[in-house]
Motif scaffolding. Sequence first.
Motif, PDB file in Angstrom:
ATOM      1  N   ARG B 186       0.831  -1.195   0.000  1.00 44.50           N
ATOM      2  CA  ARG B 186       0.000   0.000   0.000  1.00 44.50           C
ATOM      3  C   ARG B 186       0.870   1.252   0.000  1.00 44.50           C
ATOM      4  NH1 ARG B 186      -3.647  -2.072   4.007  1.00 44.50           N
ATOM      5  NH2 ARG B 186      -4.666  -3.482   2.562  1.00 44.50           N
ATOM      6  N   GLU B 192      -6.124  -1.640  -4.783  1.00 44.93           N
ATOM      7  CA  GLU B 192      -6.712  -2.851  -4.197  1.00 44.93           C
ATOM      8  C   GLU B 192      -6.667  -4.037  -5.159  1.00 44.93           C
ATOM      9  OE1 GLU B 192      -7.444  -3.433  -1.206  1.00 44.93           O
ATOM     10  OE2 GLU B 192      -7.124  -1.378  -0.524  1.00 44.93           O
ATOM     11  N   TRP B 193      -6.953  -3.771  -6.427  1.00 44.62           N
ATOM     12  CA  TRP B 193      -6.966  -4.859  -7.412  1.00 44.62           C
ATOM     13  C   TRP B 193      -5.588  -5.464  -7.557  1.00 44.62           C
ATOM     14  CZ3 TRP B 193     -11.173  -6.908  -9.916  1.00 44.62           C
ATOM     15  CH2 TRP B 193     -12.387  -6.215  -9.734  1.00 44.62           C
ATOM     16  N   PHE B 196      -4.700  -7.512  -4.619  1.00 48.90           N
ATOM     17  CA  PHE B 196      -5.425  -8.777  -4.656  1.00 48.90           C
ATOM     18  C   PHE B 196      -4.750  -9.773  -5.598  1.00 48.90           C
ATOM     19  CE2 PHE B 196      -8.772 -11.391  -6.684  1.00 48.90           C
ATOM     20  CZ  PHE B 196      -9.165 -12.115  -5.578  1.00 48.90           C
ATOM     21  N   PHE B 197      -4.464  -9.321  -6.815  1.00 46.24           N
ATOM     22  CA  PHE B 197      -3.931 -10.264  -7.796  1.00 46.24           C
ATOM     23  C   PHE B 197      -2.455 -10.572  -7.595  1.00 46.24           C
ATOM     24  CE2 PHE B 197      -7.698  -9.140 -10.438  1.00 46.24           C
ATOM     25  CZ  PHE B 197      -8.168 -10.427 -10.593  1.00 46.24           C
ATOM     26  N   ARG B 198      -1.679  -9.561  -7.115  1.00 47.15           N
ATOM     27  CA  ARG B 198      -0.240  -9.771  -7.038  1.00 47.15           C
ATOM     28  C   ARG B 198       0.194 -10.344  -5.698  1.00 47.15           C
ATOM     29  NH1 ARG B 198       2.924  -7.329 -10.771  1.00 47.15           N
ATOM     30  NH2 ARG B 198       4.457  -8.734  -9.898  1.00 47.15           N
TER      31      ARG B 198
END
Lengths: 322, 302, 514
Positions: B186, B192-193, B196-198
Motif C-alpha cells: 500500500r 486494491e486490485w 489482490f492479484f499480485r
Amino acid sequence: MQANNLKSPATKSGFFSRWIGGQRAWETNLSLLTMALPGILLLFVFAYLPMFGIIIAFKDYRFVDGILGSAWVGMENFRFLFGTDTAFRITRNTLVMNSIFIATTTIGALLVAILMNEVYQSRMSKYYQTMLFFPYFISWVIASYFVFAFLNGSTGLANQIIERFGGDPPSWYRTPEAWPLVLTVAHIWNSIGFSSIVYLAGILGISPELFEAAKIDGAGKAAQIRYITLPMLYPLIIILVLLAIGRIFHADFGLFFFVPRDTPMLYSTTDVIDTFVYRSLVQLGNISMAAAAGFYQSTVGFVLVITANWVVRRINRDYSLF
Amino acid sequence: MTTTTQRRSRPWNRYRTQAWLGKAFVHAILIVLGLACLIPMMLVISISLSDELALVKSGYQLYPVGFTTAAYDYILQQPGQMLQAYAVTGLVTILGTGFGLLFSSMLAWPLARQDFRLRGPLSFYVFFTLLFSGGMVPFYILVTRYLGLKDNILALILPYLVTAWYVLILRTSFAQLPTELLDAARIDGAGEWRIFFRIVMPLSKPVLATIGLFYVLRYWNDWFLALLFINDSVLYPLQYLLYVLMRNISFLASNPQTTGVPIPTQSARMALAVLAFGPALFTFLLLQKYFVRGITIGGLKG
Amino acid sequence: MQKNRLHSILAVLLVAALFLGACPAPASPAPAAESGAGEATAAPAGDLVPVTYTYASRGVPADLAEVQAAMNEILNAKIGVNLSLEPIDFGAYNDKMQLRLAAGEECDVMFTAPWTNSYANNVANGVLMPLDDLLLEHAPGLWASMPETTWEAARVNGKIYGVINQQIFPKPWGVNVRKDMLEKYNFSLDDVTRWEDMEPFLQAVLEGEGITPVYANVDGQANLWRSQYWGYDGLDDGIGFIGIKANDESLTVINFLDTVEYEESARLTQKWYDAGYFPQELPQADEADAMFRAGQFAMSYHVEKPGNDVEAEARYGWEFVSKNLTDPLILDTSGATATLSAICKSSKNPEKAMEFLDELNTNVELYNLLAHGIEGKHWVWVDEGNKVLGFPEGMTNATSGYDPNTDWEFGNQFNGYYRDAKQVGAWEKTAEMNDTAFPSEALGFVVDRTPIQTEIAQTTAVWTEVVEPIANGWVSWDEAAADAKERLDAAGAQVIIDEVQRQLNDWAATNKTK
C-alpha cells in the motif's frame, strides 16, 4: 483507520463519509465493493431470487394456480412433521448423529492433517492424500453394497471374524443399537479426505518461520502442534464448525437411507428428518409439505448458528462468522 | 531440502532414532487409513470386471472373478455419446472452477478485510444462502423462464459459481495473511486490485488449490443441474449420462419384454462408477502439485 | 500484468453474459412456449397443428426423427397434426415432468401412471384436461374400443382425465417356478391353488439344494400380502392400508390390519421366513436378480400374465413353469389405470391432441410405428400371419436404432405385434382375463387425496415402520399387531378411513343407482 480519519477532514461531509472514514477509506471500500460485486450478484440471482419460493411452505401449492395464485394455508403443511410420536425421534436422531459427526470429523480430520503434515516431505504423502479421497467417489448406494457384504448375517465378514474369536455374532440389520457406530464409521470414512485437506491447506499456509523460531526455543513436536498449529487453525476450525451447526438439522440422506437399507427395524436409531420426509411424501409428491420440512430445518439451524456465532463473538470477535 | 538442514543441525543419535520411530508410526497410521479407503475402490474396479454369476458364488474379491468386460461393453454401446459427455463435463468443470475460484476469491477478500465497512452485513448475506433456499420449483422457474437457460450449458455453470461455503473458507484463510506485506504494498501505492492479484492470490496457493479441488469435484460430480435443465442429449454431462444409464439399466432389467442376454446390472453399476471417477482422479493428481509448503514472504520476494 | 488483464476481461465478459441472460425477463408471467424446443425437426407446413407427445423412454433412440417423420406422414394427411415426440429418460421422467408441470410449462399429450408422473397427484394439482367431451366428439373410435366400465376407472370426481392404455388389468398373482427344480423334486403345480400348497416343494428345495427357495428383494415387499390374491380392492395404492372386500356390496372401507386375511398372510409369511423360505436379509434388486440367475432361488411370485414365462426367462435365465393362484381375478381401479395417456390443461390444441390419441389407439400401423419402428429398417416379419416380428438380419436390441420396448406405454397393447413366437395368442388371453375378471364393487372409484394429505403422509411413514415388519414375518403377529394398529390410528388412520368412506358413499350414490 483512526489515522486516516484524522488526516482527511471533511472532504465529504455528513454521516455517510464519517461512517466510511474519509476519502482514502472511501476509495478502498469502493474498490473492495466493486471486487465483491460479481459474487454478490450471482448470489442474488441464483440464491435470493428463488428464495421467495419459501412461501410455498405456507400455501396449498396447486400447479395450475401457480405459486402466487395458490391458497394460503398457514401452518397446515408443517402438521405432518409433528403429528406423530416420530417427531421427537427423528429430531433427536438428526441432532445426535450430526453432533457426533461434527465432533468426530473435526477431530479426525485435524489429526489426519497433522499426521500428513509431519510426513509431507515423504513421497508417500501424495499417495495417502489420494487414497483418502477415494471414498468421496463411491456413492452411498455402492457403499451400501459393501456394508451389506461386511455385515450381513450369512456370509458377512464381520460375523465370520466374531465367530472365529468365539463371539456371538449379532444380526446387524436387526440391531438398532449398533447403527450409530456403523454410520459414524461410514461417515468418517467418506468425509475424512475431504475435511482433512482443508486443514492441511491451513497448516501448509502457516509461515515456516514460526516453527523454526519455536524449534530454536526448544519446543518439541507436541508443543509445536499445541502452541502453533492448533492456534493458527482456530479460525478455520471455528468457521467450519459454525457452518456445520447451521446445517445440523439437515441429515445426509444417502447415508441414512441407503446404508441401513431403509430397514424398518433400525429406524429407532437411523431414522432422521430427511429420511422421514422422504418416506412420508414418496407417495404424495407434495411440494408444499417438502418445502415446509426444509423451512423448519433451515430455521432451527439458523437459530442455532446465530446463537453459536454470538457466543464466539463474545469470546473473540475476529473468529465470528459475521 | 529442509530435511537436510535439519539433519545437519541435529547430530544427536537419540533424537534421530526417536524422530525416525515417530515418522514410522505416522506412516503406519496413514497406511492403515489409506488401505481402508483403497480396498473399497479396488472392489469397485474388480466387481466391474467380474462375471455376475461367479460373483454370487465367490462374494466380492479384490481381483475380478470370471473376468469379463461385459459391463463395459454394454455401457459403451454408444462410445460417441460417452465422449461427448466427457467433453461437456470437462468444459463445465474448467470454466466453472476457473471463474468460480476467481469470483469467490474476489468476494472473499473484501469480507476478510477489517477495514471493509460492509464486512459484517455482506458476510451474513453470503452465509444466509447456505441455510435457506427457495426449493426446486422456484429455482427451475427462474432459470428456465426468466433467464432462459434451458438446454444451455451456462445453466450447468452459473448456479454453482459462487458457493457460500467456499467463500467463507477463503475469507478465513485470507484473513490470516501477514499484514506487513499488504501494508508495504500500500505504501508503494498499489491499488486494491493489484494487491489482490499480485499478493493475496499468490500467497494463498494452498487454500486456492483446496477450494479449486472442491470446485472440480462439485462440477465433475454434478448431475442435478442437468436433471433440471438439460433435455438435449448433446449437452448431457458425464454424471447425468451415467445416472440416466444406470436408471435405464435397472428399469430394463426388471421389465424385460423379450428374450435376450440378461443385463449385468451390478457390475454395470460399478463400471459406471469407474468411468466417473477415473478422469477425476487424474485431475486430482494434477492439482496436487499446488499443495506446496512454505510460500512465505521470503519466497515471494525471490 | 498480462495475466491480470486477462482475468479482468474474462470477469467482465462473464458478468456481462449473466446480465444479458438475466435482463430480458418477460414482464408478464405468461408461460413460455418453449417446451417443444429442440424437438421440432420439421417446421409445421401449411395449417398443420403441432402436437407434442411426452413419454418415458430408455434414452433417445438414434432414429427417433425418422420414426417421427413416418408417423407424421400418416398424421399430416389424416388429421392435420404435426407430431413431435419428446422422450424423456425413465430415470428422470417423474422429476422432470413434475417440475415442468409445477412450473406451468405447456404440453399436449403425456404419459402418466400411478407409479411415475402420478395420475392421482396430477389430477389433484389440476394440470390435466377433463376428457369426457373431447372423447365423444373427437375420438369415437377410441371411446368405443373399451367398455364403459373400463372408462369409469379413469374417472375422478365425475370426470375422465386419462385415456387408459389397454393391457392386462387384473393382477393374477401366482408362482413362477424353475422348471428344472420342479422336475428334480418331482413336484407338479397342478394341485397348487394357494400359497401354502407350495410348502412341500419349498422344504424339499431348502433341504436338497441348500438355497433360499423364494426370491425377494428390498423393493418388492418380501411377503405374501397381495390385496387381489386375498380378495380385496386396495382403493388407493398410495395409501396402502385401506381397502374393501371386492365383493362387498355395502362398500365398507376397512383397515387391512383388522382383517383375518391380513393376519393369515402375516402368519404364513412368518412361517416361511422362520423356515428359511424367504431370505433372512433382503438383497437389493440387482443382487437378487444375479442370485436368481446363479441359481440361488427356486421360485418367485409374480403377476402371471399371459406370455410372462418369456419375460421371466429373459430376466432370470431359467425356464419357468407358472401358475396363477388368484381366484377369482379381481378388476380394480388401480389395475385398470396402470398406464394412461393424458392431455395437459395447458395444451393449446386439446381437440387435435385427442384426435392424435384416437389415431394412436385405433390405427394399428401408427401404433406399431411408435412401438417397434419402421418395417424393414427396425423390424421384419418373422410370421406375418400371426403378427410376429423380429429384428432384421444381424441386428440386435443393442444395435437397433429404434427399439423402445415399451409398447404398453403408448396405447392399446392388443394392437401390437408380438416379439416372440411363444407369445402368440397372449393378447387374446389377456383380453379374456380383462373381460372375465370379477369387477370390484368399487371399480371406478378413485380417492381424492386432497383433504387427507397430512394423514396420508403420517400413515405412510408409520406403515413402513410398524406394519412392514409384521407383514414380512420379521416379528410375530401376536406381539406386534395391536401396537401397530395403535400407532396407525395415532397417525390418523381413522380420519382417512372416514373420509374415504364418505367419498365412496357419495360416489356410490351417483354411480351405483343405475
